[in-house]
Scaffold this motif. Structure first.
Motif, mmCIF file in Angstrom:
data_model
loop_
_atom_site.group_PDB
_atom_site.id
_atom_site.type_symbol
_atom_site.label_atom_id
_atom_site.label_comp_id
_atom_site.label_asym_id
_atom_site.label_seq_id
_atom_site.Cartn_x
_atom_site.Cartn_y
_atom_site.Cartn_z
ATOM 1 N N MET A 1 0.849 -1.177 0.000
ATOM 2 C CA MET A 1 0.000 0.000 0.000
ATOM 3 C C MET A 1 0.890 1.232 0.000
ATOM 4 S SD MET A 1 -3.007 0.810 2.686
ATOM 5 C CE MET A 1 -4.508 1.356 1.972
ATOM 6 N N GLY A 2 0.686 2.138 -0.944
ATOM 7 C CA GLY A 2 1.485 3.344 -1.029
ATOM 8 C C GLY A 2 0.640 4.585 -0.846
ATOM 9 N N GLU A 3 1.037 5.404 0.084
ATOM 10 C CA GLU A 3 0.296 6.625 0.396
ATOM 11 C C GLU A 3 1.284 7.760 0.567
ATOM 12 O OE1 GLU A 3 -1.097 5.054 3.990
ATOM 13 O OE2 GLU A 3 -2.652 3.865 3.064
ATOM 14 N N VAL A 4 0.955 8.925 -0.004
ATOM 15 C CA VAL A 4 1.810 10.091 0.139
ATOM 16 C C VAL A 4 0.957 11.253 0.616
ATOM 17 C CG1 VAL A 4 3.327 11.720 -1.033
ATOM 18 C CG2 VAL A 4 3.406 9.297 -1.635
ATOM 19 N N HIS A 5 1.396 11.862 1.699
ATOM 20 C CA HIS A 5 0.716 13.020 2.281
ATOM 21 C C HIS A 5 1.674 14.202 2.189
ATOM 22 C CE1 HIS A 5 -1.748 15.242 5.265
ATOM 23 N NE2 HIS A 5 -0.575 15.728 5.610
ATOM 24 N N LEU A 6 1.410 15.089 1.243
ATOM 25 C CA LEU A 6 2.207 16.305 1.131
ATOM 26 C C LEU A 6 1.665 17.325 2.127
ATOM 27 C CD1 LEU A 6 2.440 16.563 -2.752
ATOM 28 C CD2 LEU A 6 4.085 15.549 -1.169
ATOM 29 N N CYS A 7 2.542 18.174 2.647
ATOM 30 C CA CYS A 7 2.129 19.131 3.685
ATOM 31 C C CYS A 7 3.055 20.340 3.669
ATOM 32 C CB CYS A 7 2.183 18.425 5.041
ATOM 33 S SG CYS A 7 1.640 19.439 6.418
ATOM 34 N N PHE A 8 2.530 21.494 4.034
ATOM 35 C CA PHE A 8 3.326 22.719 4.172
ATOM 36 C C PHE A 8 3.898 22.869 5.573
ATOM 37 C CE2 PHE A 8 0.407 24.215 0.717
ATOM 38 C CZ PHE A 8 1.370 24.306 -0.256
ATOM 39 N N GLY A 9 3.649 21.905 6.438
ATOM 40 C CA GLY A 9 4.095 21.997 7.826
ATOM 41 C C GLY A 9 3.038 22.674 8.684
ATOM 42 N N ASP A 10 3.123 22.463 9.978
ATOM 43 C CA ASP A 10 2.150 23.054 10.885
ATOM 44 C C ASP A 10 2.796 23.183 12.259
ATOM 45 O OD1 ASP A 10 -0.002 23.808 12.468
ATOM 46 O OD2 ASP A 10 -1.403 22.493 11.448
ATOM 47 N N LEU A 11 3.489 24.272 12.479
ATOM 48 C CA LEU A 11 4.116 24.551 13.757
ATOM 49 C C LEU A 11 3.299 25.625 14.459
ATOM 50 C CD1 LEU A 11 6.458 24.119 15.722
ATOM 51 C CD2 LEU A 11 7.720 25.863 14.457
ATOM 52 N N ASN A 12 2.706 25.260 15.586
ATOM 53 C CA ASN A 12 1.823 26.184 16.300
ATOM 54 C C ASN A 12 0.697 26.689 15.404
ATOM 55 O OD1 ASN A 12 3.326 25.965 18.687
ATOM 56 N ND2 ASN A 12 4.785 27.470 17.905
ATOM 57 N N HIS A 13 0.174 25.800 14.590
ATOM 58 C CA HIS A 13 -0.950 26.078 13.696
ATOM 59 C C HIS A 13 -0.578 27.076 12.594
ATOM 60 C CE1 HIS A 13 -5.049 25.496 12.581
ATOM 61 N NE2 HIS A 13 -5.408 26.729 12.789
ATOM 62 N N GLU A 14 0.688 27.178 12.278
ATOM 63 C CA GLU A 14 1.149 28.055 11.207
ATOM 64 C C GLU A 14 2.015 27.251 10.238
ATOM 65 O OE1 GLU A 14 1.284 31.048 8.793
ATOM 66 O OE2 GLU A 14 0.252 31.333 10.701
ATOM 67 N N ALA A 15 1.725 27.389 8.952
ATOM 68 C CA ALA A 15 2.507 26.686 7.929
ATOM 69 C C ALA A 15 3.896 27.278 7.841
ATOM 70 C CB ALA A 15 1.803 26.788 6.580
ATOM 71 N N LEU A 16 4.834 26.456 7.433
ATOM 72 C CA LEU A 16 6.200 26.923 7.242
ATOM 73 C C LEU A 16 6.326 27.785 5.996
ATOM 74 C CD1 LEU A 16 8.017 23.576 8.067
ATOM 75 C CD2 LEU A 16 7.693 25.549 9.553
ATOM 76 N N TRP A 17 5.373 27.639 5.070
ATOM 77 C CA TRP A 17 5.439 28.338 3.797
ATOM 78 C C TRP A 17 4.036 28.450 3.221
ATOM 79 C CZ3 TRP A 17 5.046 26.219 -1.366
ATOM 80 C CH2 TRP A 17 5.509 27.072 -2.357
ATOM 81 N N HIS A 18 3.764 29.518 2.498
ATOM 82 C CA HIS A 18 2.458 29.726 1.868
ATOM 83 C C HIS A 18 2.657 29.931 0.365
ATOM 84 C CE1 HIS A 18 0.451 30.211 5.733
ATOM 85 N NE2 HIS A 18 1.482 30.935 6.090
ATOM 86 N N ALA A 19 1.985 29.144 -0.430
ATOM 87 C CA ALA A 19 2.071 29.271 -1.885
ATOM 88 C C ALA A 19 0.961 30.190 -2.392
ATOM 89 C CB ALA A 19 1.941 27.895 -2.529
ATOM 90 N N ARG A 20 1.249 30.921 -3.460
ATOM 91 C CA ARG A 20 0.238 31.792 -4.060
ATOM 92 C C ARG A 20 -0.741 31.019 -4.929
ATOM 93 N NH1 ARG A 20 3.321 35.943 -7.144
ATOM 94 N NH2 ARG A 20 5.226 34.962 -6.437
ATOM 95 N N ASP A 21 -0.282 29.877 -5.434
ATOM 96 C CA ASP A 21 -1.146 29.024 -6.240
ATOM 97 C C ASP A 21 -0.717 27.569 -6.034
ATOM 98 O OD1 ASP A 21 1.037 28.412 -7.933
ATOM 99 O OD2 ASP A 21 0.524 30.011 -9.326
ATOM 100 N N THR A 22 -1.328 26.670 -6.762
ATOM 101 C CA THR A 22 -1.048 25.240 -6.572
ATOM 102 C C THR A 22 0.162 24.756 -7.365
ATOM 103 O OG1 THR A 22 -2.680 24.720 -8.282
ATOM 104 C CG2 THR A 22 -3.433 24.635 -5.989
ATOM 105 N N GLY A 23 0.865 25.647 -8.030
ATOM 106 C CA GLY A 23 2.033 25.263 -8.819
ATOM 107 C C GLY A 23 3.060 24.456 -8.051
ATOM 108 N N PRO A 24 3.528 24.928 -6.881
ATOM 109 C CA PRO A 24 4.518 24.147 -6.127
ATOM 110 C C PRO A 24 4.010 22.775 -5.685
ATOM 111 C CG PRO A 24 4.507 26.421 -5.386
ATOM 112 C CD PRO A 24 3.318 26.255 -6.299
#
Length: 138
Positions: A1-24
């Protein structure tokens, strides 16, 4: 079974990075799909569309890069990480429709990151929202 969960991170309910669109997100997801081992099934691929404090924006232009995601098996479930406890359900329904139009297929829904970073009340709101989106989506 293969599963991939991409994430921007969540430290203290804040992402490590914010993208302007879904390109990244598409760029990383595409690399995962290309590198996936032959003979192994990629059961699901989670795409973060919201972040800890920022709901996904129902904006067709920001979601347009999703049209470039290629090479997925028809059996791979795409999971749109757009569920956010602080956004009105109707806005999330619009985002879900735009995501599916861009991808040309139906998707599952989830929070952008795990619910372990949320308070019990926020996690419950997210689960209720996800259930409402999924129920209306069947």
């Amino acid at each position: 079974m293969g599963e991939v969960h991409l994430c921007f991170g969540d430290l203290n309910h804040e992402a490590l990075w914010h993208a302007r669109d879904t390109g990244p997100v598409v760029e990383i997801a595409q690399k995962v799909v290309q590198a996936w081992p032959r003979g192994r099934t990629l059961d699901y691929l989670h795409l973060p569309l919201a972040t800890g404090t920022r709901p996904a924006v129902p904006n067709a232009r920001a979601l347009l890069p999703l049209t470039r995601l290629r090479g997925l098996s028809g059996n791979t479930r795409l999971v749109a990480g757009l569920v956010h406890e602080d956004q009105h359900l109707d806005m999330q329904r619009v985002t879900l429709r735009l995501v599916e139009v861009a991808l040309g297929r139906r998707v599952d829904v989830a929070a952008s990151c795990g619910l372990g970073h949320r308070s019990p009340a926020a996690a419950e709101r997210s689960l209720r929202t996800a259930a409402a989106l999924a129920y209306a989506h069947t």
